[in-house]
Design a protein around this motif. Structure first.
Motif, PDB file in Angstrom:
ATOM      1  N   CYS A 160       0.837  -1.205   0.000  1.00  0.00           N
ATOM      2  CA  CYS A 160       0.000   0.000   0.000  1.00  0.00           C
ATOM      3  C   CYS A 160       0.867   1.247   0.000  1.00  0.00           C
ATOM      4  O   CYS A 160       0.606   2.205  -0.730  1.00  0.00           O
ATOM      5  CB  CYS A 160      -0.924   0.026   1.208  1.00  0.00           C
ATOM      6  N   ALA A 161       1.915   1.242   0.831  1.00  0.00           N
ATOM      7  CA  ALA A 161       2.780   2.412   0.911  1.00  0.00           C
ATOM      8  C   ALA A 161       3.433   2.665  -0.446  1.00  0.00           C
ATOM      9  O   ALA A 161       3.454   3.799  -0.932  1.00  0.00           O
ATOM     10  CB  ALA A 161       3.844   2.209   1.988  1.00  0.00           C
ATOM     11  N   ALA A 162       3.935   1.603  -1.057  1.00  0.00           N
ATOM     12  CA  ALA A 162       4.595   1.761  -2.354  1.00  0.00           C
ATOM     13  C   ALA A 162       3.594   2.246  -3.400  1.00  0.00           C
ATOM     14  O   ALA A 162       3.883   3.170  -4.163  1.00  0.00           O
ATOM     15  CB  ALA A 162       5.220   0.442  -2.796  1.00  0.00           C
ATOM     16  N   ALA A 163       2.385   1.642  -3.382  1.00  0.00           N
ATOM     17  CA  ALA A 163       1.380   2.018  -4.371  1.00  0.00           C
ATOM     18  C   ALA A 163       0.965   3.472  -4.188  1.00  0.00           C
ATOM     19  O   ALA A 163       0.918   4.239  -5.162  1.00  0.00           O
ATOM     20  CB  ALA A 163       0.176   1.090  -4.261  1.00  0.00           C
ATOM     21  N   SER A 164       0.715   3.882  -2.931  1.00  0.00           N
ATOM     22  CA  SER A 164       0.301   5.273  -2.748  1.00  0.00           C
ATOM     23  C   SER A 164       1.452   6.215  -3.082  1.00  0.00           C
ATOM     24  O   SER A 164       1.240   7.291  -3.635  1.00  0.00           O
ATOM     25  CB  SER A 164      -0.221   5.555  -1.335  1.00  0.00           C
ATOM     26  N   GLY A 165       2.679   5.787  -2.750  1.00  0.00           N
ATOM     27  CA  GLY A 165       3.839   6.604  -3.100  1.00  0.00           C
ATOM     28  C   GLY A 165       3.907   6.844  -4.591  1.00  0.00           C
ATOM     29  O   GLY A 165       4.096   7.975  -5.047  1.00  0.00           O
ATOM     30  N   VAL A 166       3.708   5.753  -5.355  1.00  0.00           N
ATOM     31  CA  VAL A 166       3.784   5.874  -6.808  1.00  0.00           C
ATOM     32  C   VAL A 166       2.624   6.715  -7.339  1.00  0.00           C
ATOM     33  O   VAL A 166       2.801   7.562  -8.222  1.00  0.00           O
ATOM     34  CB  VAL A 166       3.802   4.463  -7.447  1.00  0.00           C
ATOM     35  N   VAL A 167       1.418   6.533  -6.756  1.00  0.00           N
ATOM     36  CA  VAL A 167       0.251   7.305  -7.206  1.00  0.00           C
ATOM     37  C   VAL A 167       0.454   8.786  -6.921  1.00  0.00           C
ATOM     38  O   VAL A 167       0.217   9.649  -7.790  1.00  0.00           O
ATOM     39  CB  VAL A 167      -1.033   6.778  -6.514  1.00  0.00           C
ATOM     40  N   VAL A 168       0.922   9.092  -5.688  1.00  0.00           N
ATOM     41  CA  VAL A 168       1.154  10.488  -5.332  1.00  0.00           C
ATOM     42  C   VAL A 168       2.189  11.108  -6.270  1.00  0.00           C
ATOM     43  O   VAL A 168       2.031  12.217  -6.767  1.00  0.00           O
ATOM     44  CB  VAL A 168       1.623  10.610  -3.861  1.00  0.00           C
TER      45      VAL A 168
END
Lengths: 310, 123
Positions: free
Chosen positions: A288-296
């Motif tokens: 989740c952290a990686a995904a939100s990081g990439v989305v942000v």
């Protein structure tokens, strides 16, 4: 913000191996094998995405590359003094990872091909291929059809009942498709140094799963333990051309397997499901952290490209 | 006569067990001797059938012995190729290859622990 989100995927792999040891103790080996491999894949994916996002952030912060990203506004990032060194390190780590990953993949393919050629040219009886060599060795060779490769040195080391343990053990590897887990864990280990110990745990889980299957097949845990111990001690006694990197500091996988077989199989303690849950949580937080990081990060880029509003 | 409980195992598994016993033996073995070499409980006729099948495949040879045959594993030119490739594989196969090996390398501590475990189990 972006950079902070990318920290958990990079740090969690270092923390997870303590959990892996407990999973091996508490979970059924097959369950541990699946849970640990899945965790390794997710953590590897998250860490590569995080590193990739860091590299891109650094590149787009450079005046040279900003036009390539069609940025019309400056990218909203932490100061360059922070971003550039971090991105440089991330680039280095990713490059080294990609290099060792490729090298390992090529080596696996080469070893597999050699083993396959060898099995095809050896006398086969049923699924057994015997290689005439005094060096005691045995392994499962996946493919169509699955094969078990055993050297004459190994066959002569073991008593008749112990040979049945060996055959049952290798058949369990092939029947369970363990090579897929081993390969996934091996490739994951090259994505993040923290995942190497998780790979070792996956290897141990695969051996434990095959040991338990063999013990069930021959109906004797003690005999199974004895066969493994004898084979291992024989391997040790035989002169080997391979260098010995094994560290004497920790107990290796073979004594753990033998001890587990000699111990009375207890009912799984209640904490088993907690361990599984914690592994899933670790993987989920990381992903989740990686995904939100990439989305942000993607959003920041779109803002900088003038295609989205802040 | 005892009930042969392993009689219903797949033919491939029987062949593998018989072949393993032949390779582990010192010289040619008669079906009776092979039967004694096996940990699995098989009827003599099953052992003979399996040996005949292996002979038909060309992976074991046989010679006259008394009224029957004694069987031995065949190692011919392909066998020699296999040995060469095995050493090739051994060179390549460090701890990173994913072939599931029966036993991993031992450290000297491992060896001590293993011997202790075996001894404690035998008491």
């Amino acid at each position: 913000m972006t950079v902070l989100l990318l920290v958990p995927p990079l740090l969690l792999p270092f923390a997870v191996h303590g959990l892996a040891g407990r999973a091996l103790d508490r979970l059924h080996p097959v369950a541990a094998l699946r849970a640990l491999t899945l965790t390794a894949i997710v953590l590897a994916g998250a860490s590569v995405s995080a590193l990739g996002a860091l590299v891109l952030t650094g590149l787009l912060a450079l005046p040279l590359f900003a036009p390539l990203g069609e940025l019309v506004h400056p990218l909203h990032t932490p100061p360059n003094a922070l971003v550039l060194p971090v991105a440089a390190v991330a680039t280095g780590v990713l490059t080294v990872s990609a290099w060792t990953l490729l090298r390992s993949a090529l080596r696996q393919i080469r070893a597999y091909r050699t083993a396959r050629r060898q099995a095809e040219s050896s006398p086969a009886a049923g699924d057994l291929c015997v290689v005439d060599s005094p060096h005691p060795d045995a392994y499962a060779l996946p493919g169509r059809p699955h094969r078990i490769v055993v050297t004459t040195g190994m066959l002569r080391t073991l008593a008749p009942a112990e040979r049945e343990v060996l055959l049952a053990h290798e058949r369990a590897h092939n029947a369970g498709g363990h090579y897929r887990y081993l390969l996934a864990a091996e490739l994951a280990a090259h994505c993040h140094p923290g995942l190497r110990r998780l790979r070792d745990a996956v290897q141990l889980a695969a051996e434990r799963a095959a040991d338990e299957a063999a013990a069930t097949a021959v109906g004797d845990r003690r005999l199974t333990a004895q066969a493994i111990a004898r084979a291992a001690l024989a391997t040790r006694a035989a002169p080997s051309t391979r260098p010995d990197f094994a560290s004497a500091a920790t107990t290796g996988p073979v004594p753990q397997r033998v001890a587990a077989l000699l111990a009375t199989p207890a009912d799984r303690p209640r904490s088993a499901s907690w361990i599984a849950l914690l592994l899933v949580a670790c993987a989920a937080v990381s992903a989740c952290a990686a995904a939100s990081g990439v989305v942000v990060f993607h959003h920041e880029v779109e803002v900088a490209q003038g295609e989205a509003q802040r | 006569m005892t009930e042969a409980k392993d009689e219903r195992r797949p033919a491939g598994e029987l062949e593998a067990s018989v072949m393993a016993a032949l390779w582990a033996a010192d010289g040619p073995r008669t079906p009776g001797q092979v039967q004694a070499d096996l940990a699995v409980d098989l009827a003599r006729t099953t052992v003979t059938t399996t040996l005949t099948r292996l002979h038909d495949k060309g992976v074991v040879g046989r010679e006259r012995q008394g009224r029957g045959y004694a069987y031995y594993p065949v190692e011919d030119a392909p066998g020699l190729t296999a040995r060469r490739m095995h050493s090739e594989l051994e060179r390549d196969a460090d701890r990173e290859t994913v072939l599931a090996r029966f036993v991993a390398r031992l450290s000297s501590d491992d060896e001590r622990v293993l011997r202790e475990l075996l001894e404690s189990g035998e008491q």
